[in-house]
Each structure stands twice: as structure tokens, then as C-alpha cells.
Design a protein around this motif. Structure first.
Motif, PDB file in Angstrom:
ATOM      1  N   ASP A 125      64.821  48.104  32.076  1.00 58.58           N
ATOM      2  CA  ASP A 125      65.002  46.686  31.758  1.00 58.58           C
ATOM      3  C   ASP A 125      66.160  46.440  30.783  1.00 58.58           C
ATOM      4  O   ASP A 125      66.176  45.429  30.073  1.00 58.58           O
ATOM      5  CB  ASP A 125      63.705  46.114  31.162  1.00 58.58           C
ATOM      6  N   MET A 126      67.097  47.346  30.748  1.00 57.08           N
ATOM      7  CA  MET A 126      68.120  47.262  29.693  1.00 57.08           C
ATOM      8  C   MET A 126      69.014  46.018  29.787  1.00 57.08           C
ATOM      9  O   MET A 126      69.678  45.671  28.811  1.00 57.08           O
ATOM     10  CB  MET A 126      68.984  48.527  29.663  1.00 57.08           C
ATOM     11  N   TYR A 127      69.019  45.356  30.923  1.00 57.29           N
ATOM     12  CA  TYR A 127      69.851  44.134  31.031  1.00 57.29           C
ATOM     13  C   TYR A 127      69.001  42.860  31.017  1.00 57.29           C
ATOM     14  O   TYR A 127      69.479  41.793  31.399  1.00 57.29           O
ATOM     15  CB  TYR A 127      70.719  44.204  32.288  1.00 57.29           C
ATOM     16  N   LEU A 128      67.722  42.991  30.586  1.00 51.54           N
ATOM     17  CA  LEU A 128      66.845  41.819  30.517  1.00 51.54           C
ATOM     18  C   LEU A 128      66.567  41.462  29.068  1.00 51.54           C
ATOM     19  O   LEU A 128      66.527  42.336  28.193  1.00 51.54           O
ATOM     20  CB  LEU A 128      65.522  42.121  31.239  1.00 51.54           C
ATOM     21  N   ASP A 129      66.350  40.172  28.801  1.00 47.98           N
ATOM     22  CA  ASP A 129      65.999  39.775  27.440  1.00 47.98           C
ATOM     23  C   ASP A 129      64.486  39.905  27.230  1.00 47.98           C
ATOM     24  O   ASP A 129      63.770  40.380  28.121  1.00 47.98           O
ATOM     25  CB  ASP A 129      66.511  38.353  27.139  1.00 47.98           C
ATOM     26  N   SER A 130      64.011  39.466  26.051  1.00 49.85           N
ATOM     27  CA  SER A 130      62.601  39.690  25.720  1.00 49.85           C
ATOM     28  C   SER A 130      61.653  38.914  26.647  1.00 49.85           C
ATOM     29  O   SER A 130      60.488  39.254  26.778  1.00 49.85           O
ATOM     30  CB  SER A 130      62.334  39.299  24.264  1.00 49.85           C
ATOM     31  N   ARG A 131      62.199  37.896  27.321  1.00 49.00           N
ATOM     32  CA  ARG A 131      61.359  37.157  28.285  1.00 49.00           C
ATOM     33  C   ARG A 131      61.510  37.703  29.706  1.00 49.00           C
ATOM     34  O   ARG A 131      61.027  37.120  30.662  1.00 49.00           O
ATOM     35  CB  ARG A 131      61.702  35.662  28.245  1.00 49.00           C
ATOM     36  N   GLY A 132      62.232  38.806  29.809  1.00 47.33           N
ATOM     37  CA  GLY A 132      62.373  39.424  31.127  1.00 47.33           C
ATOM     38  C   GLY A 132      63.447  38.787  31.982  1.00 47.33           C
ATOM     39  O   GLY A 132      63.516  39.025  33.191  1.00 47.33           O
ATOM     40  N   GLN A 133      64.300  37.968  31.359  1.00 47.87           N
ATOM     41  CA  GLN A 133      65.376  37.317  32.122  1.00 47.87           C
ATOM     42  C   GLN A 133      66.685  38.092  31.963  1.00 47.87           C
ATOM     43  O   GLN A 133      66.956  38.626  30.881  1.00 47.87           O
ATOM     44  CB  GLN A 133      65.585  35.874  31.619  1.00 47.87           C
ATOM     45  N   PRO A 134      67.497  38.139  33.024  1.00 49.99           N
ATOM     46  CA  PRO A 134      68.772  38.863  32.924  1.00 49.99           C
ATOM     47  C   PRO A 134      69.667  38.273  31.828  1.00 49.99           C
ATOM     48  O   PRO A 134      69.791  37.048  31.725  1.00 49.99           O
ATOM     49  CB  PRO A 134      69.415  38.637  34.296  1.00 49.99           C
ATOM     50  N   ARG A 137      75.988  38.548  32.099  1.00 47.34           N
ATOM     51  CA  ARG A 137      77.151  39.431  32.080  1.00 47.34           C
ATOM     52  C   ARG A 137      76.932  40.782  31.401  1.00 47.34           C
ATOM     53  O   ARG A 137      77.863  41.581  31.279  1.00 47.34           O
ATOM     54  CB  ARG A 137      78.366  38.725  31.463  1.00 47.34           C
ATOM     55  N   ALA A 138      75.694  41.081  30.986  1.00 48.92           N
ATOM     56  CA  ALA A 138      75.471  42.343  30.258  1.00 48.92           C
ATOM     57  C   ALA A 138      75.754  43.569  31.125  1.00 48.92           C
ATOM     58  O   ALA A 138      76.156  44.614  30.609  1.00 48.92           O
ATOM     59  CB  ALA A 138      74.041  42.392  29.731  1.00 48.92           C
ATOM     60  N   SER A 139      75.560  43.443  32.426  1.00 54.77           N
ATOM     61  CA  SER A 139      75.822  44.604  33.291  1.00 54.77           C
ATOM     62  C   SER A 139      77.213  44.539  33.916  1.00 54.77           C
ATOM     63  O   SER A 139      77.515  45.292  34.840  1.00 54.77           O
ATOM     64  CB  SER A 139      74.768  44.680  34.404  1.00 54.77           C
ATOM     65  N   ILE A 140      78.049  43.620  33.399  1.00 51.98           N
ATOM     66  CA  ILE A 140      79.375  43.444  34.007  1.00 51.98           C
ATOM     67  C   ILE A 140      80.520  43.673  33.008  1.00 51.98           C
ATOM     68  O   ILE A 140      81.522  44.300  33.331  1.00 51.98           O
ATOM     69  CB  ILE A 140      79.513  42.015  34.607  1.00 51.98           C
ATOM     70  N   ASP A 141      80.351  43.149  31.795  1.00 46.19           N
ATOM     71  CA  ASP A 141      81.440  43.210  30.815  1.00 46.19           C
ATOM     72  C   ASP A 141      81.104  44.183  29.677  1.00 46.19           C
ATOM     73  O   ASP A 141      79.986  44.168  29.165  1.00 46.19           O
ATOM     74  CB  ASP A 141      81.674  41.826  30.182  1.00 46.19           C
ATOM     75  N   MET A 426      77.042  49.875  36.608  1.00 49.16           N
ATOM     76  CA  MET A 426      75.602  49.695  36.352  1.00 49.16           C
ATOM     77  C   MET A 426      75.085  48.437  37.051  1.00 49.16           C
ATOM     78  O   MET A 426      73.903  48.326  37.370  1.00 49.16           O
ATOM     79  CB  MET A 426      75.313  49.629  34.851  1.00 49.16           C
ATOM     80  N   ASP A 427      76.008  47.497  37.309  1.00 49.88           N
ATOM     81  CA  ASP A 427      75.608  46.263  37.987  1.00 49.88           C
ATOM     82  C   ASP A 427      75.192  46.511  39.444  1.00 49.88           C
ATOM     83  O   ASP A 427      74.566  45.652  40.065  1.00 49.88           O
ATOM     84  CB  ASP A 427      76.760  45.247  37.929  1.00 49.88           C
ATOM     85  N   ASP A 428      75.537  47.679  39.978  1.00 49.46           N
ATOM     86  CA  ASP A 428      75.108  48.004  41.350  1.00 49.46           C
ATOM     87  C   ASP A 428      73.634  48.421  41.408  1.00 49.46           C
ATOM     88  O   ASP A 428      73.063  48.534  42.490  1.00 49.46           O
ATOM     89  CB  ASP A 428      75.979  49.114  41.950  1.00 49.46           C
ATOM     90  N   PHE A 429      73.038  48.693  40.245  1.00 46.20           N
ATOM     91  CA  PHE A 429      71.578  48.867  40.237  1.00 46.20           C
ATOM     92  C   PHE A 429      70.943  47.504  40.451  1.00 46.20           C
ATOM     93  O   PHE A 429      71.564  46.456  40.233  1.00 46.20           O
ATOM     94  CB  PHE A 429      71.098  49.396  38.871  1.00 46.20           C
TER      95      PHE A 429
END
Ligand code: DON
Length: 577
Positions: A125-134, A137-141, A426-429
């Protein structure tokens, strides 16, 4: 889930075990076959060598290496390294790729898997916030988006195990070009403008690729001295020069200072893999394509298995497009539902590629009406750059390679002092089941993030082979890669020229979003109306896509034809006979 139910049961080996009890006579035949192998692989030799790549400097450098006594595999190392310098928005030392090789001497076919891996500290869940939302751009930039690069390990591996020349020699043209520089063209300017924010956010990237923080003017010379030094270190020390020692420390430190999670252990642990390519057959042609962790081969062969069940040549245009779209939709549904890194997850590959499964999928296609993707769905959806080259040498060795750093200019992050631009692969995951990546692709459990796992790819370097000839093809284009290869392959099978394979108008369906994506001008008004009447949604894109590099060795006429996609600025060249 309908998609799961649609799968036939896995075929089991013979219950009486008779397969194992092979009579002695069979062994005799086997030994004889082994003895005859070199003869069986006397494939003839092409009259000329040929290279098609996305940049003239890379094609020319590859040809120079061939002329200096290198084989197609040495040329592949050279072309990859030069592209890393002159096409920084497409591929590079900070990225990965797949190199499909065919060795003429013994017919060996192998896919060198230099795909990036998730860092060991990566979490699902490394690109999700505490509410589970993406997190946008965390997996892009930036460096948190970067997987552990595989390109350098792959080049060292190819050079050592398949090449004739030392790595040092094959890397020379890239080192020279990094020092001397290359001129900015229109395409560079467009890509840099598209990624300007990410590039500005990295001081080293801005210094290397921008001019005073702006997109450089046409003709501006991009010199990359740090990258030249990095290439020189690799030339002298091989893969160790990149994955251990000073360079590795510099990269890890830069990544960690800017919010990334790499460790030196990640780099040391990176392993290039030799994979058995996927092989299928279509209308008398042997099709050899990418193995997992690329979805390319699976999706391509699944589509061909369905297409083989009808005579698409005799269909009216609208029927043919409709049928192709329905085939694409179903194969991409399976991509989303089932595919990921087979070293980590069980994938029902045999079933997906079986003729019986193709017949089941085929039976669900109506020729009158589009099947809404939602009715096939296995889960609920939420809400250039990459590069390819094809090489044939005079011995008949072949290379099809598709390399990437993912988005244009990858993550936009350059590790200070190294000149290495990091990928954002990583965005391809699938960062969350059903959440689309930058190419609109959704994925499921099979492609969830795990430490050390490879992210699912669409890159599809492909060979075709028959008594008529040998084709080598591939292209960048994210999720659209596989359908472009399919359309190119159909052209080849129909006997059209290589120029036609690479230039034909393109369309694409990837299951979700549920729409046919169409290049400008590809469909007439009449065709659009006919497809809409069957319930298709059309999305006519503003810009064409892809940058196919292909070649064909016509065995009958003993001619070699090579072509570079007119949409890009590549170069296709042939040696003298
Ligand atoms: O591996 C993949 O499928 C993607 N990272 C490829 C990205 C790509 O082709 C971008 N090109 N336009």
C-alpha cells in the motif's frame, strides 16, 4: 466471478503415468535429434544486416559495431546504451527492458529479462494514504516511484554470454555521445515540456535536461558528463561498477535523501533473468514473444488463438474491426485479472493459452453487438516513453528489444553525480485493485506490490518465423503496445511490406476504459457509425501513437526489408550485401 468461471480446468498429465515410461527407442531418437540439431538449425544467412531503432545515432552506432566484427547481440548492447544517452525520455541506465534473442548457430531463443524490481522496503500500500486512497503522482514523480533498474545488468549479461566483443568496446559509442552531446529536436522539446515539473523538482535532472529551468531550444546540445563517467565505470568494471561501490552508494543516497526507499542491498540483489519466450502459431507462422513479467506474449497469443477461429480476411471492414476489438477486450480482461510476476504468483498460463479457452471466449462474442466490458469484469474499476529496436545480422542472429523508464523522462529524478535518470516503473504495479495506472490499465492481486517483485509490463518484442521468412518487430506505447504488435503481425501474415506494418493506422481496446481508441483519421465516418450501431464507444485521439521498428528477412527472395515508424524520428538501415 464470470472471468474465473470462464476458465477451463487445468489439463493434468496422463493419469496412468504413461508419459514417463518412454521406451528406450525414444531416447535413441532423442540422441539422434541432438546430434542433428546444428544441421536442423542451418537457417540460411540473410544477404544483409539491418537495424531499425528510434534514433539515427543508435542505428548508426549499432551498424558500426556490426562492421567492427560484432554480432547482433553486441549491436543490441550498443544500441541500448546509445538510446540511453540520446533518448533520455524513453529508456536508460535507470530503467529496464526485455531483449528477445535468437542465436543462429543453435537456434537458441531466450528473453533476457532486465525488468525493474520493487525495492525490498516496498509495501503493498505504499502509494495509498491513511484512508486507502492513492496519493496523487506518488508512483509517477520522484525517486519513490523508481524500481531497481535492470538495464545495466542485462547489457553486461548479453555482452558476456552472447556477444563477441568486450563490453568496453560496445559501450564506446554511447560514452562518446554522452560527452559530445546531441541536439535537441522537436520530440525532445515536447517530452520535456510534458514532464517539466518533475524535471524541475530534481536539481540534477534540471541541470542535465533543461536550460535555465526551461525546455531547451531546438538545436541546443545536451552533454552528459556524469552519464559518460558512469558508462565508463560500467565499461571498466561490468555490472559491479553500477550495482556495487561508489555509484551504487551515490544512487542510494540520492534516492533516500529525496524520499525514496532504495538500499544498497537492493542493488546488490538485482538479478537479470533468462526466460523462455512464449511460442504460439498463427496461420503457418511461428510467433515468439515476451514471457512474463511482460503480459505481451500472453495477451498476443490469446488474441491470436481467438482470431484463428475465424477467417478475418474475408470479413467486411466493420465486422473485422468489431471482431478484433472484441478479441482485444477479452485478452486485456485476462491481463487485468490474472497476470503478474510468475516468480511471485501462480498464473493459469496453460489454461489462458489453451485452444479450448480460446473457443470459450470466442463463443461469447456476438458479431452484432459489443460486449460491455463490465459484463466481463472480474473486479470493480475505480474512477512515449519507452523504445524498441530490431536487429538482424548477416549470420541470422536476431534481436527484438523493448526498453523503458516508463513515463517520458521516467520519474524525472537524476541521482546527483551519476547522470542516471531513474524510472517510474513502480506505476506499472496495480497500486490498488481496480485503480488505473497512467495508461488506464487496471490490475488485481497478481500484480500487487511485493518486495523484489517485477511489475507487469506490456512490452512485447516479437519474432515471426515461417518458411516464407523471419520478422522482427516491436514498439513503445504503454498499454497499446500489444495491440500494435498484433496489428503489425497481421500485416506481416497478410504479406504486406514492412513499411505498411509500421505506418498503418491504429486502433486499440484494453477492456477498461470500455472504448475503442482510434488514431486520428484511422476510421472513416461510415465505419465509425457502423461500430457505434453495434454499441461501441469510440475515442478518437488527437495524436497518433507508437514508434514501431521492424524488419523482415524474406527467405524466398533472400531480401531484407527494414522500416522505422513514420510517427517517430527513427532510422532503419541496411548493410551492403
Ligand atoms: O512496461 C510497460 O508496459 C510500460 N512501462 C511501457 C511504457 C511505454 O511504453 C511508454 N511509451 N509510450
Amino acid at each position: 466471478m464470470p472471468s474465473m468461471n470462464a476458465l477451463p480446468p487445468t489439463s493434468k498429465s496422463s493419469p496412468d503415468g504413461s508419459v514417463k515410461k518412454a521406451p528406450v527407442l525414444h531416447w535413441g531418437f532423442f540422441v539422434l535429434w541432438l546430434l542433428l540439431l546444428p544441421v536442423a538449425h542451418a537457417e540460411g544467412q540473410p544477404p544483409a544486416a539491418a537495424i531499425a531503432s528510434a534514433h539515427p545515432a543508435a542505428s548508426k552506432a549499432g551498424m558500426e559495431i556490426l562492421q567492427a566484427g560484432g554480432n547482433a547481440f553486441d549491436a543490441a548492447v550498443t544500441v541500448s546504451a546509445v538510446l540511453a544517452v540520446v533518448e533520455p525520455y524513453s529508456s536508460g541506465l535507470g530503467g529496464g527492458g526485455f531483449w528477445l534473442l535468437h542465436r543462429a548457430s543453435d537456434g537458441k531463443e531466450v528473453m533476457i529479462d532486465g525488468r525493474e524490481t520493487a525495492p525490498l522496503a516496498a509495501t503493498r500500500d505504499m502509494y495509498l494514504d491513511s484512508r486507502g486512497q492513492p496519493v496523487a503522482r506518488a508512483s509517477i514523480d520522484g525517486p519513490l516511484a523508481a524500481g531497481i533498474p535492470g538495464t545495466v545488468a542485462a547489457l553486461a549479461h548479453i555482452s558476456k554470454h552472447y556477444g563477441r566483443l568486450p563490453l568496453k568496446q560496445s559501450l564506446l559509442p554511447a560514452i562518446r555521445l554522452a560527452k559530445e552531446g546531441f541536439a535537441v529536436n522537436e520530440h525532445y522539446r515536447r517530452m520535456a515540456a510534458f514532464r517539466i515539473d518533475a524535471l524541475r523538482a530534481s536539481k540534477s535532472a534540471a541541470q542535465q535536461f533543461l536550460k535555465a529551468g526551461e525546455v531547451p531550444p531546438l538545436g541546443h546540445i545536451i552533454r552528459q558528463n556524469d552519464l559518460a563517467n558512469t558508462l565508463q565505470t560500467i565499461a571498466e568494471q561490468g555490472r559491479q561498477g553500477f550495482y556495487a561501490g561508489k555509484l551504487a552508494q551515490q544512487m542510494v543516497q540520492a534516492v533516500r535523501t529525496h524520499g525514496g526507499i532504495w538500499s544498497e542491498k537492493d542493488l546488490l540483489a538485482y538479478q537479470v533473468r533468462e526466460r523462455k519466450p512464449l511460442v504460439g502459431h498463427y496461420r503457418g507462422w511461428r510467433v515468439v514473444s515476451a514471457a512474463l513479467p511482460s503480459s505481451g506474449g500472453v495477451v498476443l497469443l490469446e488474441m491470436l488463438n481467438m482470431l484463428a477461429l475465424r477467417d478475418i480476411d474475408s470479413m467486411a471492414e466493420a465486422d473485422r474491426i468489431h471482431y478484433l476489438v472484441e478479441v482485444m477486450r477479452r485478452a486485456y480482461r485476462d491481463r487485468a485479472r490474472w497476470l503478474g510476476d510468475a516468480d511471485f504468483v501462480d498464473i493459469p498460463l496453460k489454461r489462458l493459452l489453451s485452444k479450448e479457452y480460446a473457443r470459450q471466449l470466442f463463443a461469447s462474442i456476438s458479431m452484432q453487438k459489443a460486449t460491455p466490458s463490465q459484463s466481463l469484469a472480474g473486479f470493480k474499476p475505480a474512477g512515449r516513453d519507452t523504445t524498441h529496436f530490431s536487429i538482424l545480422d548477416k549470420q541470422g542472429n536476431r534481436v527484438a528489444a523493448t526498453l523503458s523508464i516508463n513515463y517520458p523522462f521516467g520519474s524525472g529524478f537524476v541521482a546527483a553525480g551519476t547522470g542516471v535518470l531513474l524510472n517510474d516503473e513502480m506505476d506499472d504495479f496495480s497500486i490498488k485493485p481496480g485503480v488505473a495506472n497512467v495508461y488506464g490499465l487496471v490490475g488485481a492481486e497478481a500484480n500487487a506490490i511485493e518486495p523484489g517483485k517485477r511489475m507487469l509490463s506490456s512490452m512485447s518484442p516479437t519474432f515471426l518465423d515461417s518458411e516464407h521468412g523471419v520478422a522482427i518487430l516491436g514498439t513503445p506505447g504503454g498499454s497499446r503496445i500489444i495491440t500494435m504488435v498484433l496489428l503489425g503481425l497481421l500485416q506481416a501474415v497478410e504479406g504486406n511490406t514492412v513499411g505498411q506494418w509500421v505506418s498503418q493506422p491504429r486502433f486499440h481496446h484494453q477492456y477498461l476504459p470500455d472504448e475503442i481508441q482510434v488514431e486520428p483519421g484511422a476510421f472513416s465516418e461510415k465505419l465509425q457509425q457502423e461500430l457505434k450501431q453495434r454499441g461501441h464507444r469510440l475515442s478518437i485521439k488527437e495524436r497518433p501513437w507508437g514508434n514501431m521498428q521492424a524488419l523482415y528477412w524474406n527467405r524466398k527472395d533472400n531480401e531484407v526489408e527494414v522500416a522505422s515508424d513514420p510517427r517517430g524520428g527513427g532510422l532503419a538501415i541496411k548493410s551492403a550485401k
